[in-house]
Design a protein around this motif. Sequence first.
Motif, PDB file in Angstrom:
ATOM      1  N   UNK A 139     -33.088   0.097   5.464  1.00 55.11           N
ATOM      2  CA  UNK A 139     -31.560   0.217   5.419  1.00 55.11           C
ATOM      3  C   UNK A 139     -31.241  -0.233   6.673  1.00 55.11           C
ATOM      4  N   UNK A 140     -30.304  -1.149   6.627  1.00 59.89           N
ATOM      5  CA  UNK A 140     -29.926  -1.936   7.910  1.00 59.89           C
ATOM      6  C   UNK A 140     -28.372  -1.465   8.335  1.00 59.89           C
ATOM      7  N   UNK A 141     -28.336  -0.880   9.351  1.00 60.16           N
ATOM      8  CA  UNK A 141     -26.665  -0.047   9.891  1.00 60.16           C
ATOM      9  C   UNK A 141     -26.450  -1.204  10.955  1.00 60.16           C
ATOM     10  N   UNK A 142     -25.083  -1.658  10.658  1.00 61.62           N
ATOM     11  CA  UNK A 142     -24.768  -2.687  11.625  1.00 61.62           C
ATOM     12  C   UNK A 142     -23.105  -2.367  11.879  1.00 61.62           C
ATOM     13  N   UNK A 143     -22.717  -2.636  13.061  1.00 60.92           N
ATOM     14  CA  UNK A 143     -21.359  -2.579  13.694  1.00 60.92           C
ATOM     15  C   UNK A 143     -21.235  -3.717  14.487  1.00 60.92           C
ATOM     16  N   UNK A 144     -20.291  -4.519  13.832  1.00 55.52           N
ATOM     17  CA  UNK A 144     -19.948  -5.792  14.393  1.00 55.52           C
ATOM     18  C   UNK A 144     -18.909  -5.704  15.698  1.00 55.52           C
ATOM     19  N   UNK A 172     -12.196  -9.721  14.280  1.00 50.71           N
ATOM     20  CA  UNK A 172     -10.755  -9.207  14.696  1.00 50.71           C
ATOM     21  C   UNK A 172     -10.857  -7.966  13.877  1.00 50.71           C
ATOM     22  N   UNK A 173     -10.655  -6.657  14.489  1.00 52.34           N
ATOM     23  CA  UNK A 173     -10.249  -5.742  13.860  1.00 52.34           C
ATOM     24  C   UNK A 173      -8.957  -5.739  13.079  1.00 52.34           C
ATOM     25  N   UNK A 174      -8.896  -5.403  11.948  1.00 53.72           N
ATOM     26  CA  UNK A 174      -7.350  -5.074  11.248  1.00 53.72           C
ATOM     27  C   UNK A 174      -6.523  -4.177  11.840  1.00 53.72           C
ATOM     28  N   UNK A 175      -5.255  -4.540  11.860  1.00 52.50           N
ATOM     29  CA  UNK A 175      -4.091  -3.806  12.601  1.00 52.50           C
ATOM     30  C   UNK A 175      -4.172  -2.276  12.104  1.00 52.50           C
ATOM     31  N   UNK A 176      -4.368  -1.424  12.780  1.00 51.41           N
ATOM     32  CA  UNK A 176      -4.117   0.033  12.048  1.00 51.41           C
ATOM     33  C   UNK A 176      -2.623   0.165  11.554  1.00 51.41           C
ATOM     34  N   UNK A 177      -2.578   0.884  10.613  1.00 56.03           N
ATOM     35  CA  UNK A 177      -1.137   1.447  10.148  1.00 56.03           C
ATOM     36  C   UNK A 177      -0.485   2.467  11.047  1.00 56.03           C
ATOM     37  N   UNK A 178       0.640   2.206  11.378  1.00 58.63           N
ATOM     38  CA  UNK A 178       1.389   3.164  12.370  1.00 58.63           C
ATOM     39  C   UNK A 178       1.458   4.519  11.620  1.00 58.63           C
ATOM     40  N   UNK A 179       1.736   5.466  12.382  1.00 58.50           N
ATOM     41  CA  UNK A 179       1.544   6.929  12.010  1.00 58.50           C
ATOM     42  C   UNK A 179       3.181   7.042  11.439  1.00 58.50           C
ATOM     43  N   UNK A 180       2.952   7.735  10.246  1.00 53.71           N
ATOM     44  CA  UNK A 180       4.203   7.903   9.208  1.00 53.71           C
ATOM     45  C   UNK A 180       4.302   9.379   8.997  1.00 53.71           C
ATOM     46  N   UNK A 181       5.651   9.933   8.899  1.00 52.62           N
ATOM     47  CA  UNK A 181       5.712  11.410   8.400  1.00 52.62           C
ATOM     48  C   UNK A 181       5.275  11.619   7.129  1.00 52.62           C
ATOM     49  N   UNK A 182       4.686  12.727   6.921  1.00 54.54           N
ATOM     50  CA  UNK A 182       3.971  13.203   5.753  1.00 54.54           C
ATOM     51  C   UNK A 182       5.137  14.153   4.916  1.00 54.54           C
ATOM     52  N   UNK A 208     -13.395 -29.391   9.976  1.00 52.22           N
ATOM     53  CA  UNK A 208     -12.297 -29.513   9.417  1.00 52.22           C
ATOM     54  C   UNK A 208     -12.046 -28.410   8.193  1.00 52.22           C
ATOM     55  N   UNK A 209     -13.039 -27.259   8.457  1.00 50.72           N
ATOM     56  CA  UNK A 209     -12.842 -26.363   7.239  1.00 50.72           C
ATOM     57  C   UNK A 209     -12.779 -24.878   7.838  1.00 50.72           C
ATOM     58  N   UNK A 210     -11.937 -24.062   7.163  1.00 56.46           N
ATOM     59  CA  UNK A 210     -11.574 -22.589   7.638  1.00 56.46           C
ATOM     60  C   UNK A 210     -12.026 -21.761   6.522  1.00 56.46           C
ATOM     61  N   UNK A 211     -12.895 -20.702   7.008  1.00 53.98           N
ATOM     62  CA  UNK A 211     -13.477 -19.839   5.963  1.00 53.98           C
ATOM     63  C   UNK A 211     -13.019 -18.461   6.583  1.00 53.98           C
ATOM     64  N   UNK A 212     -12.380 -17.569   5.600  1.00 54.90           N
ATOM     65  CA  UNK A 212     -12.092 -16.133   6.075  1.00 54.90           C
ATOM     66  C   UNK A 212     -12.615 -15.299   5.227  1.00 54.90           C
ATOM     67  N   UNK A 213     -12.922 -14.132   5.708  1.00 54.78           N
ATOM     68  CA  UNK A 213     -13.303 -13.208   4.949  1.00 54.78           C
ATOM     69  C   UNK A 213     -13.222 -11.666   5.906  1.00 54.78           C
ATOM     70  N   UNK A 214     -13.363 -10.478   5.098  1.00 56.42           N
ATOM     71  CA  UNK A 214     -13.413  -9.370   5.789  1.00 56.42           C
ATOM     72  C   UNK A 214     -14.696  -8.408   5.374  1.00 56.42           C
ATOM     73  N   UNK A 238     -11.446   0.455   9.401  1.00 58.19           N
ATOM     74  CA  UNK A 238     -12.816   0.181   9.413  1.00 58.19           C
ATOM     75  C   UNK A 238     -13.034  -1.196   9.003  1.00 58.19           C
ATOM     76  N   UNK A 239     -12.036  -2.057   9.201  1.00 56.75           N
ATOM     77  CA  UNK A 239     -12.141  -3.308   8.452  1.00 56.75           C
ATOM     78  C   UNK A 239     -12.278  -4.362   9.548  1.00 56.75           C
ATOM     79  N   UNK A 240     -13.096  -5.060   9.464  1.00 61.64           N
ATOM     80  CA  UNK A 240     -12.998  -6.282  10.443  1.00 61.64           C
ATOM     81  C   UNK A 240     -12.788  -7.834   9.820  1.00 61.64           C
ATOM     82  N   UNK A 241     -11.776  -8.724  10.118  1.00 60.95           N
ATOM     83  CA  UNK A 241     -11.605  -9.967   9.682  1.00 60.95           C
ATOM     84  C   UNK A 241     -12.385 -10.854  10.296  1.00 60.95           C
TER      85      UNK A 241
END
Length: 196
Positions: free
Chosen positions: A126-131, A160-170, A35-41, A25-28
């Motif tokens: 209340x503002x509900x937003x989906x990027x 960009x959506x963050x890459x989801x974690x691959x399924x792992x055995x429990x 000449x400047x680069x700003x990153x945030x999530x 549920x995180x976007x980067x």
Amino acid sequence: MRKTLFAFAILASALSITLTAHADTIDDFVLTGNGETVTFSLPATGVYTLHQHFDSFSASGPGTIDGAPATVGATFYVPYFEIVQSAPDLTIDSNPQSNIPDLYGSIPYSWFVVPAEFPNPEDEGTFNVTFVPGTYQLQTGNTFFDHPFTPPLPFTLSITPETPIAPTPEPASLILLATGALGAITTLKRRKSMAP
């Protein structure tokens, strides 16, 4: 024999169980230009207060400015009541301060507003937003809200959506089910050997 096959089926199903990865549920955000680069999530879907001042909502969190850690705040302007037609679409406020001015252009997101029952004078609800992930072209403006640039400076915003974690055995569930299946097999073997 049927019971033994059933026990083996239980064991096989236990070994195939995995822990399903939660939907990411995180976007980067990566903003580059001049000449400047700003990153945030930010949350891909977030709930914010819509401020009456230029119909805007703000979000902040850890990020980087040219690779150095920073706290980055992003104010997005929304054409809701359209109080100010010429407001910028994005303003970056950071600590330490970046040199990125107010930016104009289209930043797609889906949204809906739940109006406040008794809103503060500065809040509209209340503002509900989906990027919407993608790459968007922004530029500096030439209005009384911004320093004049001739020609406007181009900027690129990538969401960009963050890459989801691959399924792992429990492990706990696997061990529990495997132990139960092995116990059932052992019990069936003993009963069979004790039968006259």
